[in-house]
Design a protein around this motif. Structure first.
Motif, PDB file in Angstrom:
ATOM      1  N   GLY A  16       0.801  -1.210   0.000  1.00 39.16           N
ATOM      2  CA  GLY A  16       0.000   0.000   0.000  1.00 39.16           C
ATOM      3  C   GLY A  16       0.835   1.262   0.000  1.00 39.16           C
ATOM      4  N   SER A  17       0.134   2.391   0.100  1.00 41.73           N
ATOM      5  CA  SER A  17       0.782   3.693   0.042  1.00 41.73           C
ATOM      6  C   SER A  17       0.307   4.590   1.176  1.00 41.73           C
ATOM      7  CB  SER A  17       0.472   4.379  -1.296  1.00 41.73           C
ATOM      8  OG  SER A  17       0.966   3.635  -2.384  1.00 41.73           O
ATOM      9  N   LEU A  18       1.154   5.507   1.562  1.00 43.72           N
ATOM     10  CA  LEU A  18       0.821   6.565   2.515  1.00 43.72           C
ATOM     11  C   LEU A  18       1.577   7.822   2.114  1.00 43.72           C
ATOM     12  CD1 LEU A  18       1.025   4.927   6.071  1.00 43.72           C
ATOM     13  CD2 LEU A  18      -1.034   5.852   4.993  1.00 43.72           C
ATOM     14  N   THR A  19       1.005   8.955   2.454  1.00 42.77           N
ATOM     15  CA  THR A  19       1.702  10.222   2.264  1.00 42.77           C
ATOM     16  C   THR A  19       1.806  10.928   3.602  1.00 42.77           C
ATOM     17  OG1 THR A  19       0.897  10.469   0.004  1.00 42.77           O
ATOM     18  CG2 THR A  19       1.738  12.440   1.090  1.00 42.77           C
ATOM     19  N   LEU A  20       3.014  11.186   4.036  1.00 42.78           N
ATOM     20  CA  LEU A  20       3.252  11.936   5.257  1.00 42.78           C
ATOM     21  C   LEU A  20       3.425  13.411   4.924  1.00 42.78           C
ATOM     22  CD1 LEU A  20       5.859   9.640   7.052  1.00 42.78           C
ATOM     23  CD2 LEU A  20       3.361   9.472   7.010  1.00 42.78           C
ATOM     24  N   SER A  21       2.986  14.260   5.836  1.00 40.16           N
ATOM     25  CA  SER A  21       3.157  15.703   5.690  1.00 40.16           C
ATOM     26  C   SER A  21       3.887  16.251   6.902  1.00 40.16           C
ATOM     27  CB  SER A  21       1.798  16.399   5.571  1.00 40.16           C
ATOM     28  OG  SER A  21       1.076  15.935   4.453  1.00 40.16           O
ATOM     29  N   CYS A  22       4.610  17.324   6.688  1.00 36.54           N
ATOM     30  CA  CYS A  22       5.306  18.009   7.769  1.00 36.54           C
ATOM     31  C   CYS A  22       5.082  19.510   7.575  1.00 36.54           C
ATOM     32  CB  CYS A  22       6.786  17.688   7.746  1.00 36.54           C
ATOM     33  SG  CYS A  22       7.785  18.658   8.903  1.00 36.54           S
ATOM     34  N   ALA A  23       4.285  20.091   8.468  1.00 39.30           N
ATOM     35  CA  ALA A  23       4.020  21.518   8.411  1.00 39.30           C
ATOM     36  C   ALA A  23       5.136  22.251   9.136  1.00 39.30           C
ATOM     37  CB  ALA A  23       2.675  21.826   9.040  1.00 39.30           C
ATOM     38  N   ALA A  24       5.773  23.179   8.425  1.00 38.88           N
ATOM     39  CA  ALA A  24       6.904  23.907   8.987  1.00 38.88           C
ATOM     40  C   ALA A  24       6.532  25.364   9.239  1.00 38.88           C
ATOM     41  CB  ALA A  24       8.098  23.833   8.046  1.00 38.88           C
ATOM     42  N   SER A  25       7.036  25.899  10.308  1.00 38.07           N
ATOM     43  CA  SER A  25       6.827  27.311  10.612  1.00 38.07           C
ATOM     44  C   SER A  25       8.026  27.839  11.375  1.00 38.07           C
ATOM     45  CB  SER A  25       5.548  27.507  11.427  1.00 38.07           C
ATOM     46  OG  SER A  25       5.646  26.819  12.654  1.00 38.07           O
ATOM     47  N   GLY A  26       8.121  29.156  11.415  1.00 39.48           N
ATOM     48  CA  GLY A  26       9.234  29.766  12.123  1.00 39.48           C
ATOM     49  C   GLY A  26      10.206  30.451  11.198  1.00 39.48           C
ATOM     50  N   TYR A  27      11.050  31.251  11.768  1.00 44.64           N
ATOM     51  CA  TYR A  27      11.959  32.065  10.979  1.00 44.64           C
ATOM     52  C   TYR A  27      13.065  31.247  10.354  1.00 44.64           C
ATOM     53  CZ  TYR A  27      15.397  35.585   9.764  1.00 44.64           C
ATOM     54  OH  TYR A  27      16.307  36.347   9.086  1.00 44.64           O
ATOM     55  N   LYS A  75       2.801  26.324   0.768  1.00 39.97           N
ATOM     56  CA  LYS A  75       2.055  25.794   1.912  1.00 39.97           C
ATOM     57  C   LYS A  75       2.952  25.510   3.103  1.00 39.97           C
ATOM     58  CE  LYS A  75      -1.599  23.603  -0.845  1.00 39.97           C
ATOM     59  NZ  LYS A  75      -2.306  22.329  -1.148  1.00 39.97           N
ATOM     60  N   ASN A  76       4.249  25.810   2.940  1.00 40.16           N
ATOM     61  CA  ASN A  76       5.212  25.553   4.019  1.00 40.16           C
ATOM     62  C   ASN A  76       5.137  24.110   4.498  1.00 40.16           C
ATOM     63  OD1 ASN A  76       5.797  28.280   3.876  1.00 40.16           O
ATOM     64  ND2 ASN A  76       4.407  28.820   5.534  1.00 40.16           N
ATOM     65  N   THR A  77       5.040  23.196   3.553  1.00 34.18           N
ATOM     66  CA  THR A  77       4.841  21.801   3.904  1.00 34.18           C
ATOM     67  C   THR A  77       5.813  20.899   3.154  1.00 34.18           C
ATOM     68  OG1 THR A  77       2.503  22.218   4.342  1.00 34.18           O
ATOM     69  CG2 THR A  77       3.166  19.929   4.025  1.00 34.18           C
ATOM     70  N   LEU A  78       6.344  19.947   3.881  1.00 30.52           N
ATOM     71  CA  LEU A  78       7.207  18.906   3.338  1.00 30.52           C
ATOM     72  C   LEU A  78       6.386  17.625   3.261  1.00 30.52           C
ATOM     73  CD1 LEU A  78      10.274  18.153   2.682  1.00 30.52           C
ATOM     74  CD2 LEU A  78      10.335  17.316   5.044  1.00 30.52           C
ATOM     75  N   TYR A  79       6.599  16.850   2.207  1.00 34.55           N
ATOM     76  CA  TYR A  79       5.845  15.612   2.018  1.00 34.55           C
ATOM     77  C   TYR A  79       6.782  14.422   1.863  1.00 34.55           C
ATOM     78  CZ  TYR A  79       2.075  18.877   0.866  1.00 34.55           C
ATOM     79  OH  TYR A  79       1.153  19.895   0.906  1.00 34.55           O
ATOM     80  N   LEU A  80       6.229  13.253   2.191  1.00 32.64           N
ATOM     81  CA  LEU A  80       6.912  12.003   1.885  1.00 32.64           C
ATOM     82  C   LEU A  80       5.865  11.051   1.339  1.00 32.64           C
ATOM     83  CD1 LEU A  80       9.495  10.324   1.912  1.00 32.64           C
ATOM     84  CD2 LEU A  80       8.839   9.495   4.183  1.00 32.64           C
ATOM     85  N   GLN A  81       5.934  10.824   0.040  1.00 43.23           N
ATOM     86  CA  GLN A  81       5.045   9.870  -0.612  1.00 43.23           C
ATOM     87  C   GLN A  81       5.701   8.505  -0.524  1.00 43.23           C
ATOM     88  OE1 GLN A  81       1.923  10.141  -2.164  1.00 43.23           O
ATOM     89  NE2 GLN A  81       2.079   7.903  -2.260  1.00 43.23           N
ATOM     90  N   MET A  82       4.999   7.554   0.074  1.00 45.50           N
ATOM     91  CA  MET A  82       5.551   6.212   0.277  1.00 45.50           C
ATOM     92  C   MET A  82       4.686   5.193  -0.458  1.00 45.50           C
ATOM     93  SD  MET A  82       6.547   6.428   4.321  1.00 45.50           S
ATOM     94  CE  MET A  82       4.843   6.518   4.860  1.00 45.50           C
TER      95      MET A  82
END
Length: 121
Positions: A16-27, A75-82
């Protein structure tokens, strides 16, 4: 200070597949290299993939051809498509950010709290 918040983990069957997201913020985080790490029970944390500020990427041999790292700067977001997940991909997955040397060495300046991925056979 940079804050990283992961989401998207869960349980999936092998293949199967999953997509992880990482919301980043800050200077200043947009200047950093960002990456995904994982840690399975009883094992050391290992690097999975990184993406530099210029968009160049690299992957651990164990995930090449199956995982894809990307980022959406708007979107200030990092993804990992697995894709084609295997039971051995089961681990806590962490988002990380920092200067490239630190990320490559496994000692980034910033860590998220992690999101669990479980792959059943």
């Amino acid at each position: 200070q940079v804050q990283l918040v992961e989401s998207g983990g869960g349980s999936v069957q092998a293949g199967g597949s999953l997509t992880l997201s990482c919301a980043a913020s800050g200077y200043g985080y947009s200047r950093y290299c960002m990456g995904w790490f994982r840690q399975a029970p009883g094992k050391e944390r290992e690097g999975v993939t990184i993406i530099d500020s210029d968009g160049s990427t690299s992957y651990a041999d164990s995930v090449k051809g199956r995982f894809t790292i990307s980022q959406d700067n708007a979107k200030n977001t990092l993804y990992l498509q697995m894709n084609s997940l295997k039971p051995e991909d089961t681990a806590m997955y962490y988002c990380a950010a920092g200067p490239r040397s630190g990320v490559l060495a496994g000692i980034p300046d910033y860590w998220g709290r992690g999101t669990q991925v479980t792959v059943s056979s």
